[in-house]
Design a protein around this motif. Structure first.
Motif, PDB file in Angstrom:
ATOM      1  N   LEU A 295       8.170   1.810 -10.210  1.00  0.00           N
ATOM      2  CA  LEU A 295       8.605   0.425 -10.075  1.00  0.00           C
ATOM      3  C   LEU A 295      10.119   0.320  -9.904  1.00  0.00           C
ATOM      4  O   LEU A 295      10.613  -0.555  -9.199  1.00  0.00           O
ATOM      5  N   VAL A 296      10.851   1.211 -10.523  1.00  0.00           N
ATOM      6  CA  VAL A 296      12.313   1.175 -10.452  1.00  0.00           C
ATOM      7  C   VAL A 296      12.812   1.306  -9.006  1.00  0.00           C
ATOM      8  O   VAL A 296      13.920   0.875  -8.695  1.00  0.00           O
ATOM      9  N   THR A 297      12.002   1.850  -8.116  1.00  0.00           N
ATOM     10  CA  THR A 297      12.404   2.011  -6.718  1.00  0.00           C
ATOM     11  C   THR A 297      12.095   0.772  -5.876  1.00  0.00           C
ATOM     12  O   THR A 297      12.506   0.705  -4.726  1.00  0.00           O
TER      13      THR A 297
ATOM     14  N   GLY B 256      12.292  -8.192  -3.647  1.00  0.00           N
ATOM     15  CA  GLY B 256      11.181  -8.827  -2.940  1.00  0.00           C
ATOM     16  C   GLY B 256       9.855  -8.136  -3.208  1.00  0.00           C
ATOM     17  O   GLY B 256       8.816  -8.791  -3.355  1.00  0.00           O
ATOM     18  N   MET B 257       9.885  -6.820  -3.283  1.00  0.00           N
ATOM     19  CA  MET B 257       8.662  -6.069  -3.578  1.00  0.00           C
ATOM     20  C   MET B 257       8.180  -6.391  -4.993  1.00  0.00           C
ATOM     21  O   MET B 257       6.982  -6.534  -5.221  1.00  0.00           O
ATOM     22  N   ARG B 258       9.116  -6.514  -5.915  1.00  0.00           N
ATOM     23  CA  ARG B 258       8.737  -6.860  -7.289  1.00  0.00           C
ATOM     24  C   ARG B 258       8.123  -8.260  -7.349  1.00  0.00           C
ATOM     25  O   ARG B 258       7.190  -8.497  -8.092  1.00  0.00           O
ATOM     26  N   ARG B 259       8.673  -9.175  -6.564  1.00  0.00           N
ATOM     27  CA  ARG B 259       8.151 -10.543  -6.521  1.00  0.00           C
ATOM     28  C   ARG B 259       6.716 -10.540  -5.987  1.00  0.00           C
ATOM     29  O   ARG B 259       5.835 -11.187  -6.530  1.00  0.00           O
ATOM     30  N   ARG B 260       6.485  -9.766  -4.914  1.00  0.00           N
ATOM     31  CA  ARG B 260       5.135  -9.688  -4.348  1.00  0.00           C
ATOM     32  C   ARG B 260       4.173  -9.014  -5.322  1.00  0.00           C
ATOM     33  O   ARG B 260       3.031  -9.444  -5.481  1.00  0.00           O
TER      34      ARG B 260
ATOM     35  N   VAL C 195       0.827  -1.209   0.000  1.00  0.00           N
ATOM     36  CA  VAL C 195       0.000   0.000   0.000  1.00  0.00           C
ATOM     37  C   VAL C 195       0.862   1.259   0.000  1.00  0.00           C
ATOM     38  O   VAL C 195       0.627   2.174  -0.788  1.00  0.00           O
ATOM     39  N   GLU C 196       1.859   1.305   0.860  1.00  0.00           N
ATOM     40  CA  GLU C 196       2.688   2.508   0.968  1.00  0.00           C
ATOM     41  C   GLU C 196       3.527   2.750  -0.287  1.00  0.00           C
ATOM     42  O   GLU C 196       3.922   3.873  -0.565  1.00  0.00           O
ATOM     43  N   SER C 197       3.784   1.698  -1.039  1.00  0.00           N
ATOM     44  CA  SER C 197       4.626   1.811  -2.233  1.00  0.00           C
ATOM     45  C   SER C 197       3.833   1.906  -3.527  1.00  0.00           C
ATOM     46  O   SER C 197       4.414   2.023  -4.609  1.00  0.00           O
ATOM     47  N   ALA C 198       2.526   1.873  -3.439  1.00  0.00           N
ATOM     48  CA  ALA C 198       1.677   1.774  -4.630  1.00  0.00           C
ATOM     49  C   ALA C 198       1.893   2.908  -5.629  1.00  0.00           C
ATOM     50  O   ALA C 198       1.781   2.704  -6.824  1.00  0.00           O
TER      51      ALA C 198
END
Length: 86
Positions: free
Chosen positions: A18-20, A24-28, A11-14
């Protein structure tokens, strides 16, 4: 989509580019995007690769939830203890 972002702790990264995102976030995010269409069959290849222990635990909880809701999950993993548990 909002529910999936919350479920995958994104939610906080929405709204961030994407480059940031970390690996692990990309996998999720990858799995969350797959679930938008609510597939009946899901193929997962090393879904927890590159995730920290907390995220791995969360990912397996999500997979268990999918299975209990009737989704067929075919999965590959090198973590035999996790595969046995599932």
């Amino acid at each position: 989509v909002a529910e999936l972002l919350e479920q995958f702790d994104l939610v906080e990264s929405a709204r961030k580019p994407l480059v940031t995102y970390s690996g692990g976030m990309r996998r999720r995010l990858d799995l969350a995007m797959t679930l938008v269409a609510a597939p009946r069959v899901l193929f997962l290849d090393e879904p927890t690769s590159g995730l920290d222990p907390r995220s791995r635990h969360t990912m397996w909880d999500i997979v268990r939830g999918l299975v209990s809701d009737g989704t067929t999950v075919l999965l590959t993993t090198q973590h035999l203890d996790e595969a046995d548990e599932l």
